[in-house]
Design a protein around this motif. Structure first.
Motif, short mmCIF file in Angstrom:
data_model
loop_
_atom_site.label_atom_id
_atom_site.label_comp_id
_atom_site.label_asym_id
_atom_site.label_seq_id
_atom_site.Cartn_x
_atom_site.Cartn_y
_atom_site.Cartn_z
N THR A 282 42.90 43.55 74.67
CA THR A 282 41.70 43.16 75.47
C THR A 282 41.18 41.77 75.18
N GLY B 45 50.68 44.14 76.06
CA GLY B 45 49.46 45.11 76.72
C GLY B 45 49.03 45.93 76.09
N THR C 84 45.21 47.62 79.56
CA THR C 84 44.77 46.28 79.71
C THR C 84 45.86 45.58 80.49
N PRO C 85 45.52 44.45 81.22
CA PRO C 85 46.53 43.67 81.90
C PRO C 85 47.68 43.20 81.26
N ALA D 74 43.82 39.14 76.50
CA ALA D 74 43.77 39.18 78.01
C ALA D 74 42.68 38.51 78.41
N LEU E 110 50.23 41.04 79.72
CA LEU E 110 49.82 39.66 79.06
C LEU E 110 50.82 38.63 79.28
#
Lengths: 324, 371
Positions: free
Chosen positions: A55, A231, A121-122, A58, A124
């Motif tokens: 998190t 991620g 999470t997106p 990102a 990275l």
């Protein structure tokens, strides 16, 4: 022949990569359990840390911020564990279990609230991750027959956290066996009354032990989401915390044997991944599920005393109550 | 300030409620942090669990799972054994159901197959529980660690079998073929509708009745039989039990067999009650929830029934949250569950000193009387 050699080296390289979180968590568990606190919450702390790292990396685009956040979150959960087990003398297994379940729920809940990507999470970018470090002359050395690839494939090309984990093993051994703190830590896990009589705080020592465990689990989590992976993915620890616990038992609560156990379990993992779907003459398809179950089976066999003997710290799991 | 000095209704009634409240408050704070209204979420959960058509049936369906796994944990706990292997024992119990049904459903009448399958669920679960029990009793390995390992081993065995020799031909997903027509447990809504009541469709099935019977059975076993007495005695003091002429190793194995058998019965609800074939991961963590249930229910069947209902409502209400909110999913329930285990298990006596102070202040109202 040379090709087979490279294949073998690549498997060893994969072994190291999958063993790193195991090694870090095993060392974390070593500190905690040597001080007398059972730590089955390695899994949950690592999962929370992986989420925090993913998190923060990102959001800020900085891998360092991710690592620091991971460590802080993991230490926070260590302190919850410590508060329940040390201050409140609660059941250590229940506390650990609560943390693991809480982490499973919390990471997905928060992940969806922040990123709305189903708990992930997106992905990275390169800058937000710890990228691999090519050691000097790796390419050139790779050309040297036989020994060259060892340097190129296994020693070079790892990220900084891999080196952290290996240093952590050495450091754990040093702290536990060569410092006054380590002596007291071991004593508090064997005979807390003795430490208390010597005028040293049992709770203080145990809190320090669980905090160190938190830091190490934090690094392990960060490794998963922002160094090895790109991620956070839900449930990305996938039982690694428990395997680390098994490795710790296998290593008889000692750093170097625990490292060896982690590498062995990592090797099984790497081999299983490599053999997935491969047809072998005579045997046919190798049941990789059965290779992956070996760490658990071996631990049970070891615990049963059929191969060697596991001797846990004597005061493990028992809250310390001063005599009145 | 001694917690033993508190009356029983505080110890087994008020304190668990305060712990539950604490867990719910922390959950509420987290819900508020992610930007939803915790009271609205609570309302949605309650409606989802009890009010909507068929909701109660679903709630009781989940409750059934938790009664079995909660009882399993409780029986072991009376012998001071911490069985966290309910998950694995339930999986293997389900395997037993599957093997019996697949092997016999073309040979025997459905009723007989179902009876044998119920026995197999308990037997397979018991075997998976008794091995860690044996390892603890005879080889000295710690039951917590072995049951954790046995959960993973069970999961691998299931993957290996369901994706291998038990996989239905022509199937891509790891599951067995469906059992023959009629091999399954009666649905409660069918039974009630046949009796003239109008009840909405739900997966609630005959397993619920088995669960209630099992609760009664556990109560009789633990508090009304010699074996139950010996189990409790062994749990309280192994040395005293030896002195009284009992063999703790034997008692440990018996307790783990019963515990594993109860966990194994959980598979009836999912496998024979709903799926009518064996699927992967049908236990979905219910074995672990059993620990929370036993903790909240203080290892007593009556407490376990209430705690199971609470968790059943949480699970069914949690499913409703999934529909109503963009940002909240079922995993929220997992989070609440973790907090409940934390507060009512590891921090069970966190509020005891505070409650004791208030209680004695109220009891002795004169000034300076509590010094």
């Amino acid at each position: 022949m040379a090709d087979l050699w490279i294949q073998f080296l690549l498997t060893l390289d994969a072994t190291l990569r999958v063993a790193i979180p195991l090694i870090l968590c095993a060392m974390a568990g070593l500190f905690s359990e040597r001080s007398g606190i059972i730590d089955i919450s390695l899994e949950g702390k690592m999962l929370m840390a992986a989420f925090a790292a993913g998190t923060l990396a990102a959001l800020t685009g900085s891998a360092i911020a991710g690592l620091v956040g991971a460590i802080l979150v993991s230490v926070m959960f260590s302190l919850i564990h410590g508060f329940a087990c040390i201050t409140h003398k609660g059941n250590q297994v229940i506390s650990g279990l609560a943390i693991n379940i809480l982490a499973s729920g919390l990471t997905v809940t928060l992940g969806i609230a922040i990123f709305a990507k189903g708990g992930q999470t997106p992905m990275l970018s390169r800058e937000a991750r710890f990228s691999s470090i090519e050691l000097p002359f790796a390419e050139a050395a790779g050309a040297i027959p036989f020994i060259g690839p060892i340097y190129k494939e296994i020693i070079s090309g790892h990220n900084i956290l891999v080196w952290c984990a290996l240093i952590a093993v050495w450091l754990t051994g040093f702290v536990i066996f060569k410092t006054a703190f380590g002596l007291r830590l071991r004593a508090v896990g064997e005979k807390p009354e003795a430490v208390d009589t010597a005028g040293i705080s049992v709770s203080g020592l145990r809190y320090r032990a669980v905090i160190i465990a938190g830091i190490l689990c934090g690094i392990a989590g960060a490794y998963l989401s922002i160094a090895h992976g790109a991620g956070f993915v839900r449930e990305m620890t996938a039982g690694k915390g428990y395997i680390a616990l098994a490795a710790l038992i296998f290593g008889n609560w000692r750093p170097v044997p625990a490292l060896a156990a982690c590498l062995m379990f990592g090797f099984l993992d790497a081999v299983a991944a490599r053999l997935q779907g491969v047809e072998v003459p005579v045997i046919g398809q190798i049941p990789t599920d059965l290779i992956l179950v070996l760490p658990y089976v071996l631990t049970v066999v070891l615990l049963a005393g059929f191969i060697g003997k596991a001797t846990p710290p004597r005061a493990i799991g028992r809250p310390y109550v001063k005599e009145r | 300030m001694n917690k033993d000095a508190l009356p029983r209704w505080i110890d087994i009634g008020l304190l668990p409620l305060i712990n539950l409240l604490a867990a719910l408050i922390v959950s509420g704070i987290i819900i508020a942090i992610i930007g939803e209204n915790p009271f609205v979420a609570m309302g949605v959960m309650l409606k989802g669990a009890f009010v909507y058509k068929g909701a109660l049936g679903y709630t009781l369906f989940y409750t059934t799972n938790f009664i079995f796994t909660g009882l399993a944990v409780a029986v072991a706990f009376h012998a001071m054994l911490f069985n966290i292997g309910g998950e694995g024992q339930a999986m293997i119990g389900g395997l037993g159901v599957g093997l019996v049904c697949i092997a016999l459903d073309s040979l025997l009448p459905p009723f007989l197959v179902v009876v044998l399958a119920i026995a197999a669920a308990a037997l397979f679960g018991a075997v998976w529980g008794v091995i860690p029990g044996w390892l603890q009793a005879r080889r000295g390995s710690h039951i917590v660690i072995t049951t954790i390992m046995f959960n993973f081993i069970a999961a691998s065995v299931m993957v290996w079998l369901l994706a291998g020799m038990l996989m239905a031909p022509g199937q891509m997903s790891p599951e067995t073929r469906s059992f023959a027509e009629g091999v399954g447990l009666p649905q409660i809504h069918d039974v009630l509708n046949a009796m003239g009541f109008s009840v909405a469709k739900s997966p609630l099935n005959f397993s619920f009745v088995v669960a209630l019977l099992a609760s009664f059975g556990v109560w009789v076993l633990i508090w009304r039989t010699r074996l139950g007495y010996v189990i409790r005695a062994t749990g309280h003091s192994e040395r005293a039990a030896i002195y009284a002429g009992h063999n703790p190793a034997y008692i440990i194995m018996i307790a783990m067999a019963i515990s594993g058998g109860l966990a194994g019965l959980m598979s009836l609800n999912e496998i024979l009650g709903v799926q009518e074939r064996v699927i992967l991961n049908f236990t979905s963590g219910y074995g672990f929830t059993g620990i929370a249930v036993a903790l909240m229910g203080r290892n007593h069947p009556v407490g376990i029934l209430f705690a199971s209902l609470l968790f059943g409502a949480l699970y069914q209400g949690g499913a409703e949250l999934d529909f109503e909110f963009q940002t909240i999913t079922r995993e929220m329930v997992l989070m609440i569950q973790g907090l409940i285990i934390l507060f009512s298990g590891a921090l069970a006596y966190l509020f005891a000193p505070l409650v004791a102070r208030i209680y004695f202040r109220l009891k002795v109202p004169s000034g300076g009387g509590d010094g």
